[in-house]
Design an enzyme around this catalytic site. Structure first.
Site, short mmCIF file in Angstrom:
data_model
loop_
_atom_site.label_atom_id
_atom_site.label_comp_id
_atom_site.label_asym_id
_atom_site.label_seq_id
_atom_site.Cartn_x
_atom_site.Cartn_y
_atom_site.Cartn_z
CB VAL A 173 76.98 65.51 13.89
CG1 VAL A 173 78.45 65.46 14.27
CG2 VAL A 173 76.33 66.79 14.42
CB CYS A 174 73.01 66.38 9.76
SG CYS A 174 71.61 65.99 8.75
CB ILE A 175 72.67 60.58 9.60
CG1 ILE A 175 71.94 60.39 10.94
CG2 ILE A 175 74.18 60.49 9.79
CD1 ILE A 175 72.12 58.99 11.53
#
Ligand SMILES: NC(=O)C1=CN([C@@H]2O[C@H](COP(=O)(O)OP(=O)(O)OC[C@H]3O[C@@H](n4cnc5c(N)ncnc54)[C@H](OP(=O)(O)O)[C@@H]3O)[C@@H](O)[C@H]2O)C=CC1
Ligand SMILES: Nc1nc2c(ncn2[C@@H]2O[C@H](COP(=O)(O)O)[C@@H](O)[C@H]2O)c(=O)[nH]1
Length: 325
Positions: A173-175
């Site tokens: 869920v990392c951007i």
């Protein structure tokens, strides 16, 4: 520099020396305690809460409680102490966190583990917090992160960290990688290898694990412990309600730097997704243990140390051959 990630690596088998995979020992001593497997659920609000922490501690698994309800931490430590369970909490680096450490000390509490949990761990503010905690709570096993370079590992260790956590941007869920252009996303396993070579203390590989085999690969490239978010999201015990959509059950999984965690859209480096509902987390952890036992048998050993020595090949982006399960 060799650059690769989990999906690019295959470990090469050695002759088996066990009659059954059940003989293979997956336990790991990490800090003052020994745990069933080298896996810890991510210290995120959609991954762990007090109930799950208690369940994990009771059943021989490592846990790190998140830091997003800061006012509950003192009671959490006391409750775990009353139940004779180990305590493992997270802190940040803002001013209030120094006050929190002072309160822990003044109430004569002694957390077994503290994790300093910030996005960019290679900073003087983290180094100051490491020194503060080690001075006030010298017997607490202190984990600091996150970092992505050998220099950072050495600096945090030299400041007093007992372990460092490696992974900037590889999370599901990392951007961060998209929003900033920085990080170890896409080459987390190679970054882990570089960091582990520089380390003189334990390393936690954090983020990017998508399959159970990635746990064995993490150990091969230097991890003592593997922090996992998405694979451990979506369980009955995961915080949050079941969400029904098109007849399917899901649970929400969101980043600690997402707007859902922060309550505002500022410096957002995380997103939210729905994870299919998976049932009991203990079943998933048991499967991880069994898969790791199998990995150890393929390594030609009886315990995790055998994984550290196996040869490997880089098969760039081809190991799946379209396979998913
Ligand atoms: N592993 C990863 O790849 C990442 C993880 N996260 C997770 O998100 C959560 C929030 O992290 P974080 O924002 O650090 O925590 P906090 O919101 O507690 O911020 C900690 C402090 O560091 C400052 N800060 C944050 N990022 C940076 C940066 N890149 N450079 C300089 N100062 C910075 C913040 O100030 P200010 O906000 O004013 O800059 C604040 O004062 C944590 O749980 C963290 O683990 C977030 C991003 C990446
Ligand atoms: N860049 C961001 N990373 C984040 C955020 N919230 C958590 N994390 C990191 O991800 C791992 C879990 O990764 P997974 O691949 O197993 O799902 C977690 O431990 C953190 O280090 C975020 O908002 N942004």
């Amino acid at each position: 520099m060799q650059v690769f990630d989990y999906e690019d690596i295959q470990l090469i088998p050695n002759k088996c020396i066990v009659d059954s995979r059940s003989e293979c020992d997956t336990t790991i001593k990490f800090g003052p305690k020994t745990f069933k497997i080298p896996v810890v659920p991510a210290n995120m609000q959609t991954i762990i809460d007090e109930n799950l922490a208690e369940k994990l501690a009771t059943n021989g698994y490592f846990y790190v409680m998140h830091r997003f309800e800061p006012e509950t931490r003192i009671d959490f430590i006391k409750t775990m102490n009353q139940k004779d369970l180990f305590t493992s909490i997270s802190v940040g680096i803002k001013k209030d966190e120094y006050t929190f450490i002072d309160q822990v000390v003044s109430e004569h509490l002694k957390p077994d583990y503290i994790t300093i949990d910030v996005a960019h761990g290679h900073s003087d503010r983290v180094i100051d917090m490491i020194k503060y905690i080690k001075n006030k709570l010298p017997d607490t096993f202190l984990i600091a992160g996150n970092v992505g370079t050998p220099e950072a590992v050495r600096e945090l260790e030299n400041a007093g960290a007992d372990a460092t956590k490696v992974g900037i941007g590889p999370g599901k869920v990392c951007i961060t990688k998209l929003k900033t252009g920085f990080g170890t996303g896409g080459w987390q396993l190679a970054a882990l290898r570089l960091c582990a070579k520089a380390a003189s203390k334990p390393i936690i590989a954090d983020g990017g694990v998508r399959n159970d085999g990635d746990i064995a690969k993490s150990v091969r490239f230097g991890a003592d412990m593997v922090m996992i978010g998405s694979l451990l999201a979506g369980h009955k015990e995961s915080p949050g309600k079941i969400i029904e959509k098109d007849g399917q059950k899901y649970k929400a999984y969101f980043g600690s730097a997402s707007q859902y965690q922060k309550g505002e859209y500022k410096n957002v480096e995380g997103k939210r997704m729905l994870v299919p509902y998976k049932g009991e987390i203990m079943d998933t952890l048991t499967e991880m243990k069994q898969d790791l036992q199998s990995s150890i048998s393929y390594a030609g050993g009886k315990d995790l140390s055998s994984l550290r020595k196996v040869d490997y090949v880089i098969v760039k982006n081809s190991i799946y051959n379209g396979d998913v399960y």
